[in-house]
Design an enzyme around this catalytic site. Structure first.
Site, PDB file in Angstrom:
ATOM      1  N   ASP A 171     -13.728   5.454  -7.344  1.00  0.00           N
ATOM      2  CA  ASP A 171     -12.535   4.619  -7.562  1.00  0.00           C
ATOM      3  C   ASP A 171     -12.953   3.362  -8.332  1.00  0.00           C
ATOM      4  O   ASP A 171     -14.095   2.921  -8.221  1.00  0.00           O
ATOM      5  CB  ASP A 171     -11.966   4.141  -6.219  1.00  0.00           C
ATOM      6  CG  ASP A 171     -11.221   5.240  -5.469  1.00  0.00           C
ATOM      7  OD1 ASP A 171     -11.159   6.367  -5.962  1.00  0.00           O
ATOM      8  OD2 ASP A 171     -10.706   4.932  -4.382  1.00  0.00           O
ATOM      9  N   ARG A 204     -10.774   9.368 -14.831  1.00  0.00           N
ATOM     10  CA  ARG A 204      -9.412   9.327 -14.280  1.00  0.00           C
ATOM     11  C   ARG A 204      -8.786   8.012 -14.739  1.00  0.00           C
ATOM     12  O   ARG A 204      -9.259   6.939 -14.382  1.00  0.00           O
ATOM     13  CB  ARG A 204      -9.478   9.365 -12.752  1.00  0.00           C
ATOM     14  CG  ARG A 204      -8.109   9.293 -12.098  1.00  0.00           C
ATOM     15  CD  ARG A 204      -8.217   9.426 -10.582  1.00  0.00           C
ATOM     16  NE  ARG A 204      -8.604   8.193  -9.951  1.00  0.00           N
ATOM     17  CZ  ARG A 204      -9.395   8.101  -8.874  1.00  0.00           C
ATOM     18  NH1 ARG A 204      -9.923   9.162  -8.340  1.00  0.00           N
ATOM     19  NH2 ARG A 204      -9.675   6.927  -8.353  1.00  0.00           N
ATOM     20  N   ALA A 252      -4.443  -1.491  -9.897  1.00  0.00           N
ATOM     21  CA  ALA A 252      -3.663  -1.857  -8.708  1.00  0.00           C
ATOM     22  C   ALA A 252      -3.994  -3.225  -8.115  1.00  0.00           C
ATOM     23  O   ALA A 252      -3.462  -3.575  -7.082  1.00  0.00           O
ATOM     24  CB  ALA A 252      -3.889  -0.777  -7.643  1.00  0.00           C
ATOM     25  N   ARG A 283      -1.139  -2.679  -1.482  1.00  0.00           N
ATOM     26  CA  ARG A 283      -1.116  -2.437  -2.939  1.00  0.00           C
ATOM     27  C   ARG A 283      -0.015  -1.431  -3.293  1.00  0.00           C
ATOM     28  O   ARG A 283       0.602  -1.538  -4.335  1.00  0.00           O
ATOM     29  CB  ARG A 283      -2.496  -1.955  -3.431  1.00  0.00           C
ATOM     30  CG  ARG A 283      -3.577  -3.020  -3.354  1.00  0.00           C
ATOM     31  CD  ARG A 283      -4.801  -2.677  -4.183  1.00  0.00           C
ATOM     32  NE  ARG A 283      -5.550  -1.560  -3.670  1.00  0.00           N
ATOM     33  CZ  ARG A 283      -6.528  -1.641  -2.759  1.00  0.00           C
ATOM     34  NH1 ARG A 283      -6.874  -2.817  -2.255  1.00  0.00           N
ATOM     35  NH2 ARG A 283      -7.172  -0.567  -2.355  1.00  0.00           N
TER      36      ARG A 283
HETATM   37  C1  LIG Z   1      -4.641   9.725  -8.036  1.00  0.00           C
HETATM   38  C2  LIG Z   1      -4.609   8.220  -8.153  1.00  0.00           C
HETATM   39  C3  LIG Z   1      -5.796   7.509  -8.052  1.00  0.00           C
HETATM   40  C4  LIG Z   1      -5.778   6.115  -8.199  1.00  0.00           C
HETATM   41  N1  LIG Z   1      -6.965   5.422  -8.169  1.00  0.00           N
HETATM   42  C5  LIG Z   1      -6.970   4.104  -8.441  1.00  0.00           C
HETATM   43  C6  LIG Z   1      -8.195   3.386  -8.554  1.00  0.00           C
HETATM   44  O1  LIG Z   1      -9.287   3.928  -8.363  1.00  0.00           O
HETATM   45  N2  LIG Z   1      -8.130   2.069  -8.895  1.00  0.00           N
HETATM   46  C7  LIG Z   1      -6.934   1.423  -9.115  1.00  0.00           C
HETATM   47  O2  LIG Z   1      -6.948   0.231  -9.452  1.00  0.00           O
HETATM   48  N3  LIG Z   1      -5.767   2.081  -8.974  1.00  0.00           N
HETATM   49  C8  LIG Z   1      -5.752   3.386  -8.645  1.00  0.00           C
HETATM   50  N4  LIG Z   1      -4.560   4.055  -8.532  1.00  0.00           N
HETATM   51  C9  LIG Z   1      -3.284   3.274  -8.507  1.00  0.00           C
HETATM   52  C10 LIG Z   1      -2.785   2.969  -9.914  1.00  0.00           C
HETATM   53  O3  LIG Z   1      -3.605   1.995 -10.525  1.00  0.00           O
HETATM   54  C11 LIG Z   1      -1.359   2.416  -9.876  1.00  0.00           C
HETATM   55  O4  LIG Z   1      -1.322   1.209  -9.165  1.00  0.00           O
HETATM   56  C12 LIG Z   1      -0.338   3.356  -9.261  1.00  0.00           C
HETATM   57  O5  LIG Z   1      -0.579   4.675  -9.626  1.00  0.00           O
HETATM   58  C13 LIG Z   1       1.095   2.963  -9.718  1.00  0.00           C
HETATM   59  O6  LIG Z   1       1.192   3.016 -11.092  1.00  0.00           O
HETATM   60  P1  LIG Z   1       1.960   4.185 -11.909  1.00  0.00           P
HETATM   61  O7  LIG Z   1       1.029   4.678 -12.958  1.00  0.00           O
HETATM   62  O8  LIG Z   1       2.486   5.193 -11.011  1.00  0.00           O
HETATM   63  O9  LIG Z   1       3.094   3.434 -12.708  1.00  0.00           O
HETATM   64  P2  LIG Z   1       4.241   2.454 -12.267  1.00  0.00           P
HETATM   65  O10 LIG Z   1       4.843   1.949 -13.531  1.00  0.00           O
HETATM   66  O11 LIG Z   1       3.743   1.463 -11.276  1.00  0.00           O
HETATM   67  O12 LIG Z   1       5.266   3.403 -11.535  1.00  0.00           O
HETATM   68  C14 LIG Z   1       6.022   4.386 -12.206  1.00  0.00           C
HETATM   69  C15 LIG Z   1       7.069   4.886 -11.237  1.00  0.00           C
HETATM   70  O13 LIG Z   1       6.431   5.621 -10.186  1.00  0.00           O
HETATM   71  C16 LIG Z   1       7.023   5.309  -8.929  1.00  0.00           C
HETATM   72  N5  LIG Z   1       6.000   4.599  -8.093  1.00  0.00           N
HETATM   73  C17 LIG Z   1       4.836   4.062  -8.509  1.00  0.00           C
HETATM   74  N6  LIG Z   1       4.178   3.503  -7.465  1.00  0.00           N
HETATM   75  C18 LIG Z   1       4.968   3.694  -6.400  1.00  0.00           C
HETATM   76  C19 LIG Z   1       4.856   3.350  -5.024  1.00  0.00           C
HETATM   77  N7  LIG Z   1       3.784   2.703  -4.545  1.00  0.00           N
HETATM   78  N8  LIG Z   1       5.868   3.694  -4.196  1.00  0.00           N
HETATM   79  C20 LIG Z   1       6.950   4.370  -4.639  1.00  0.00           C
HETATM   80  N9  LIG Z   1       7.118   4.729  -5.940  1.00  0.00           N
HETATM   81  C21 LIG Z   1       6.147   4.393  -6.793  1.00  0.00           C
HETATM   82  C22 LIG Z   1       8.216   4.410  -9.213  1.00  0.00           C
HETATM   83  O14 LIG Z   1       9.340   5.239  -9.382  1.00  0.00           O
HETATM   84  C23 LIG Z   1       7.835   3.762 -10.520  1.00  0.00           C
HETATM   85  O15 LIG Z   1       8.948   3.345 -11.252  1.00  0.00           O
HETATM   86  C24 LIG Z   1      -4.544   5.440  -8.400  1.00  0.00           C
HETATM   87  C25 LIG Z   1      -3.365   6.174  -8.523  1.00  0.00           C
HETATM   88  C26 LIG Z   1      -3.376   7.539  -8.402  1.00  0.00           C
HETATM   89  C27 LIG Z   1      -2.097   8.298  -8.546  1.00  0.00           C
END
Ligand SMILES: Cc1cc2nc3c(=O)[nH]c(=O)nc-3n(C[C@H](O)[C@H](O)[C@H](O)COP(=O)(O)OP(=O)(O)OC[C@H]3O[C@@H](n4cnc5c(N)ncnc54)[C@H](O)[C@@H]3O)c2cc1C
Length: 317
Positions: A140, A190, A195, A298
């Site tokens: 991560d 990835r 976050a 987060r």
């Molecule tokens: C498999 C995976 C691994 C990850 N690993 C890391 C990591 O190692 N380091 C790191 O910094 N971050 C990590 N993240 C988190 C990532 O950085 C984002 O904060 C998170 O995925 C939300 O961003 P988004 O791309 O979905 O886009 P966004 O623009 O935030 O969301 C797009 C849409 O998805 C939906 N959505 C998004 N988040 C949520 C929520 N929490 N609850 C409900 N609906 C939601 C909403 O409908 C939103 O409008 C990971 C995420 C995933 C899926």
């Protein structure tokens, strides 16, 4: 920025501040209605709950990634426990012949305390995943104080093991360069948006710019994957972005089997199933464990509307 936009941004900052605050952690993580609300994002605190959930996803043709929640431990003995937990988990996955990868936070394996001990712990997990599951262990990406050290750690591991992956965050200015730098190592990357609460001089302040940077990095990776061996994972719930990436892959004549998507358990489950039905490689990340507080905060910060879901549980109680 609109009024709505600035309220969202203030709420996000408060939630991210709360995610790092020890007193808040003590108090909030004990509240019954919060503990109930957490279940939206994790099937339970135990690995058995996660294994049950993964079996259900497998019936839809969806394999998983597991992560045991926890970060910034204070004693190396805790890191050893985490390592042993993952070693036992790998044995269980192998016995049950499940398709589950693992993703770990380096600060949960001792990164704040001893880099060498972190290497030993991580190496044991990667070696076991190679021998017993023949799959990849992802690292991560945590906050910017760890970015360079995490990339250096990854490169060092890559010299000894090919089955290691790294997460990169599109909200950072540096990520495009990091991708260029890593391409020579046949990486498994990835991509996520990011976050954490970061200083303004490191990140795109505007969300739309960060989203565009995700797409630009994705395009560079797709193009790079034509000549180099790169495993590409796009971890996002952003449907518009997913569609842009799919269209770009089609323009570049890259088959859907050459890249994959990942999302978190409990978020946009119907889209997850649809991607699998449409023949895209897709994995769901299932988190579990008792130390869910910072991770959960987060998740709330990503979509402050989730707070209503937490509050609704007060009335349900
Ligand atoms: C498999 C995976 C691994 C990850 N690993 C890391 C990591 O190692 N380091 C790191 O910094 N971050 C990590 N993240 C988190 C990532 O950085 C984002 O904060 C998170 O995925 C939300 O961003 P988004 O791309 O979905 O886009 P966004 O623009 O935030 O969301 C797009 C849409 O998805 C939906 N959505 C998004 N988040 C949520 C929520 N929490 N609850 C409900 N609906 C939601 C909403 O409908 C939103 O409008 C990971 C995420 C995933 C899926």
């Amino acid at each position: 920025m609109t009024c709505d936009g600035s309220v969202m941004s203030i709420t996000r900052n408060i939630l991210l501040w709360m995610s790092e605050n020890k007193l808040m952690k003590e108090r909030i993580s004990k509240l019954g209605f919060v503990r109930k609300a957490v279940k939206k994002f994790m099937p339970g605190e135990t690995e058995d709950a996660a294994l049950e959930a993964s079996k259900e996803f497998l019936t839809f043709g969806i394999p998983s990634v597991f992560t045991k929640l926890g970060e910034n431990i204070s004693h190396l003995s805790e890191a050893t426990e985490v390592r042993d937990h993952y070693l036992q988990l790998i044995d269980k996955i192998a016995e049950r012949k499940l398709d589950i990868e693992i993703s770990v936070k380096l600060t949960q394996l001792g990164f704040d305390l001893s880099e060498e001990e972190t290497f030993k712990n991580f190496y044991a997990i990667v070696k076991s995943a190679k021998e017993k599951l023949n799959n990849t262990v992802f690292i991560d990406m945590e906050s910017t104080i760890y970015t360079q050290r995490t990339i250096d750690f990854y490169k060092r591991c890559k010299k000894d093991f090919e089955n290691v992956g790294i997460c990169l965050q599109a909200y950072l200015f540096r990520t495009e360069k990091d991708i260029e730098d890593l391409e020579a190592t046949n990486p498994s990357i990835r991509m996520v948006k990011g976050a954490y609460k970061e200083p303004h001089n490191f990140v795109f302040k505007d969300k739309a710019q960060a989203d565009d940077n995700f797409f630009n990095c994705a395009r560079n990776l797709l193009i790079g994957s034509k000549e180099k061996k790169i495993r590409l994972v796009f971890a996002t719930h952003d449907e518009k972005l997913i569609n842009r990436i799919i269209s770009e892959a089609e323009i570049q004549n890259i088959h859907k089997s050459k890249y994959e998507f990942q999302m978190l358990y409990g978020i946009k489950t119907s889209l997850q199933k649809q991607l699998a039905v449409d023949g895209y490689s897709f994995r769901v990340l299932i988190a579990y464990g008792e130390s869910w507080y910072p991770w959960y905060m987060r998740r709330l910060a990503e979509r402050p509307a989730n707070i209503w879901f937490v509050l609704k549980n007060i009335f349900k109680n």
